[in-house]
Design an enzyme around this catalytic site. Structure first.
Site, mmCIF file in Angstrom:
data_model
loop_
_atom_site.group_PDB
_atom_site.id
_atom_site.type_symbol
_atom_site.label_atom_id
_atom_site.label_comp_id
_atom_site.label_asym_id
_atom_site.label_seq_id
_atom_site.Cartn_x
_atom_site.Cartn_y
_atom_site.Cartn_z
ATOM 1 N N GLU A 149 101.420 74.731 69.221
ATOM 2 C CA GLU A 149 101.100 73.721 70.233
ATOM 3 C C GLU A 149 102.370 73.041 70.689
ATOM 4 O OE1 GLU A 149 98.408 70.623 69.064
ATOM 5 O OE2 GLU A 149 96.906 72.000 68.255
ATOM 6 N N GLU B 69 95.841 61.498 74.894
ATOM 7 C CA GLU B 69 95.147 62.582 74.197
ATOM 8 C C GLU B 69 94.169 63.318 75.102
ATOM 9 O OE1 GLU B 69 95.367 63.893 70.994
ATOM 10 O OE2 GLU B 69 97.238 62.776 71.002
#
Length: 398
Positions: free
Chosen positions: A271, A334
């Site tokens: 990621e 987020e």
């Protein structure tokens, strides 16, 4: 309007062509240059079939999902797209039992493979920084049991096992040559690294230079974390020069692994990304920075770059993420890492225009540079293609 177009399955190719192929939109067919994380913590995402259409149009050939969603695995059959799936943290303890591990593989992998190109299984996510001692202790036994099940079913040569780790497993990361793991994790990491070495599996790391900048914007150069031109840093011990933080982070992990006696293990990035929106106190979470980070990273991936420590080994990277996910907890950032909104529109324009898909793309010149005549001819070419496609789909609808 865009959402309604996206969800009509016969019209979606038109939407995608208009968004992805028109030079004026400035996007790019990502190709096989990098993978992307397909998170699903949202209640408004398109169906897996529609996501497949999007990925196919982008020519993305590798994705990572955070479970073994049967709808996704079924939809991606015969697509040629490489999938890395995940054993959720809450299932890790269960699959330490060899019989349960075999049952898990028989249920979640075997029915879909090889039609669905599953190439990796991540056992848990950021386990070693979870503060759950039981989970951490169960990780390697679970991996051993699942690997044994893959061997029993003849799948071990096709599917590797690993886990995605937070960069917080490091005690030291600067300079890269001083990279070392936290001493309290040593007893857990040694058997884990030995497993990776024995099975020729990679060490996956979730690395976000964004957090370094957000945490100390006065000392961390924004250009350095965004891959923009900058003076960079030189490791005082190896004399290697780093012009971006991501490569420095990866090399710090490589050094840390070598210190544990497992220097041959490959490090890959499971990621990385940059949020396009954040709360008022989330400095740097902007569209401009997200565009710069992902654009510059993509350009380097297209050149098959390795890190300064391993320049001849292409760094494998999975970008986070495909979509903004509206149900993710935490700060606003987020929920805003996606390249796309759930309706299929771009969260922001990467600004690449027409981009060559060869490894000769220069990082120092604009990919959209060219004469007016060239841009004009490209524009009319895509309009022509769009028109033909539209006519064909209208006939299909009739």
């Amino acid at each position: 309007m865009a959402a309604s177009i996206f969800f009509k399955s016969r019209i979606i190719p038109i939407f995608l062509l208009f968004n992805l192929l028109s030079s004026e939109f400035g996007f790019i067919q990502l190709g096989s240059t990098l993978g992307i994380n397909y998170g699903q913590v949202a209640n408004n995402l398109p169906s897996p079939e529609q996501v497949l259409t999007l990925l196919t149009s982008l020519r993305i050939s590798k994705i990572r999902i955070y479970d073994t969603n049967p709808q996704v695995l079924t939809a991606f059959a015969n697509s040629g797209i490489d999938l890395m799936v995940t054993v959720p943290n809450e299932v890790v303890a269960q699959v330490t039992d060899p019989r349960q591990a075999l049952q898990w593989v028989m249920t979640n992998i075997k029915p879909y493979f090889p039609a669905t190109k599953i190439s990796g299984i991540a056992v848990g996510n950021e386990v070693f920084t979870s503060d759950d001692m039981a989970l951490m202790s169960n990780l390697v036994p679970a991996m051993v049991s699942i690997h044994a099940a893959l061997v029993q079913l003849g799948l071990d040569s096709y599917i590797h096992l690993s886990t995605a780790n937070s960069l917080a497993v490091l005690e030291n990361s600067y300079p890269p040559s001083s990279g070392s793991f936290k001493p309290e994790l040593a007893s857990l990491l040694v058997p884990f690294l030995q497993f990776l070495q024995e099975t020729n599996s990679p060490f996956w790391i979730n690395a976000y230079p964004y957090f370094a900048f957000k945490g100390d914007p006065n000392r961390v150069s924004l250009d350095y974390v965004l891959f923009n031109p900058n003076q960079g840093i030189a490791d005082p011990y190896t004399k290697l020069h780093y012009d971006n933080m991501l490569y420095a982070q990866v090399d710090a992990v490589i050094f840390a692994i070598a210190r544990m006696g497992c220097g041959g293990v490959e490090v890959r990035v499971s990621e990385t990304g940059w949020p396009s929106k954040g709360d008022p106190d989330e400095l740097g979470a902007t569209v401009e920075n997200a565009r710069a980070y992902n654009r510059n990273l993509l350009l380097r991936q297209m050149r098959n770059q390795g890190t300064p420590l391993r320049p001849n080994q292409r760094l494998e990277v999975y970008l986070f993420a495909l979509f903004n996910e509206d149900m993710k907890p935490g700060p606003t950032s987020e929920r805003n890492y996606g390249l796309f909104r759930p309706d299929g529109t771009m969260a922001y324009n990467l600004g690449l225009g027409r981009l060559m898909s060869t490894a000769s793309v220069s990082l120092t010149s604009s990919a959209t540079r060219g004469t007016g005549k060239e841009l004009g001819s490209s524009h009319w070419y895509w309009i022509f293609l769009f028109s033909l496609t539209f006519q064909a789909l209208v006939r299909m609808a009739i």
